[in-house]
Design an enzyme around this catalytic site. Sequence first.
Site, PDB file in Angstrom:
ATOM      1  N   HIS A 187       0.828  -1.211   0.000  1.00  0.00           N
ATOM      2  CA  HIS A 187       0.000   0.000   0.000  1.00  0.00           C
ATOM      3  C   HIS A 187       0.860   1.258   0.000  1.00  0.00           C
ATOM      4  CE1 HIS A 187      -3.536   2.471   1.435  1.00  0.00           C
ATOM      5  NE2 HIS A 187      -2.540   3.196   1.944  1.00  0.00           N
ATOM      6  N   GLU A 188       1.808   1.338   0.920  1.00  0.00           N
ATOM      7  CA  GLU A 188       2.612   2.556   1.041  1.00  0.00           C
ATOM      8  C   GLU A 188       3.499   2.765  -0.181  1.00  0.00           C
ATOM      9  OE1 GLU A 188       2.029   4.766   3.141  1.00  0.00           O
ATOM     10  OE2 GLU A 188       0.782   3.632   4.556  1.00  0.00           O
ATOM     11  N   HIS A 220       1.742   4.580  -2.844  1.00  0.00           N
ATOM     12  CA  HIS A 220       1.842   6.038  -2.723  1.00  0.00           C
ATOM     13  C   HIS A 220       3.174   6.532  -3.278  1.00  0.00           C
ATOM     14  CE1 HIS A 220      -1.830   6.437  -0.533  1.00  0.00           C
ATOM     15  NE2 HIS A 220      -1.397   5.870   0.579  1.00  0.00           N
TER      16      HIS A 220
END
Length: 249
Positions: free
Chosen positions: A163-164, A167
């Site tokens: 997920h990170e 980003h």
Amino acid sequence: MNGQEAARMLAEMRRRLQALPPGARASTVTVPLWVHVITDGQAGAPAAAVTTQVETLNAAYGGRLGGVDTGVRFVLKGVTRTENRVWFHQPLANEGEMKQRLRKGGPETLNLYVAQFGELVLGYATYPHWYQTHPAMDGVVVDWRSLPGGALRDFGKGYTAVHEIGHWLGLLHTFENGCAAPGDSVDDTPPEETPTQGCPDRKDTCTEPGDDPVHNFMDYAHDSCMSEFTAGQAARMRDMLAAYRSSPA
């Protein structure tokens, strides 16, 4: 990120892409990866968890867990281990010092820092368009207990890093801007008013067509619920890499 900020970022990305030489927008991109393990002398990520985390990244971004093959791959260049109790327990409060000491490579290199957060944070990432003004702060920080086999209940399959890093590659949350345009600036992720909690069978919080993307890695569902990126997200990641994270000449 509000709608105006998202629109400005999208316009800047398109400007940068138009300025790239032919062939710069590759369909497959290999990202060099450095993992920086912080410990307090006792607790910290074991070597086996780091290896499995890299395998999980390539499985997730390769479409082997569901969804599309994004065309993004990660190649581990090295692992550092640092014993520092203060950094371990307060990585964000000491982010500048930690990253300036450990960071390797340029905009094309992903630096993944593994420490321990408090109760409400699992990870943190910088965006591609931040690199130009804050290069030393570039990277991703995750809780070591979120790595595969980790002790965090519902978040121990390694998908926090997935997920990170999304980003870091330029993706926004699927619930960005709620039901309002431009949402997450990706056409094939249906709008979503609120983050997903747990792992519901389905959820539909906006009147626009499509159920909420509860299985998308850029939502907030439990790891057991996450499995996919979309084709639109894959294209955005590769465009962001080309626009902001091309290897220095």
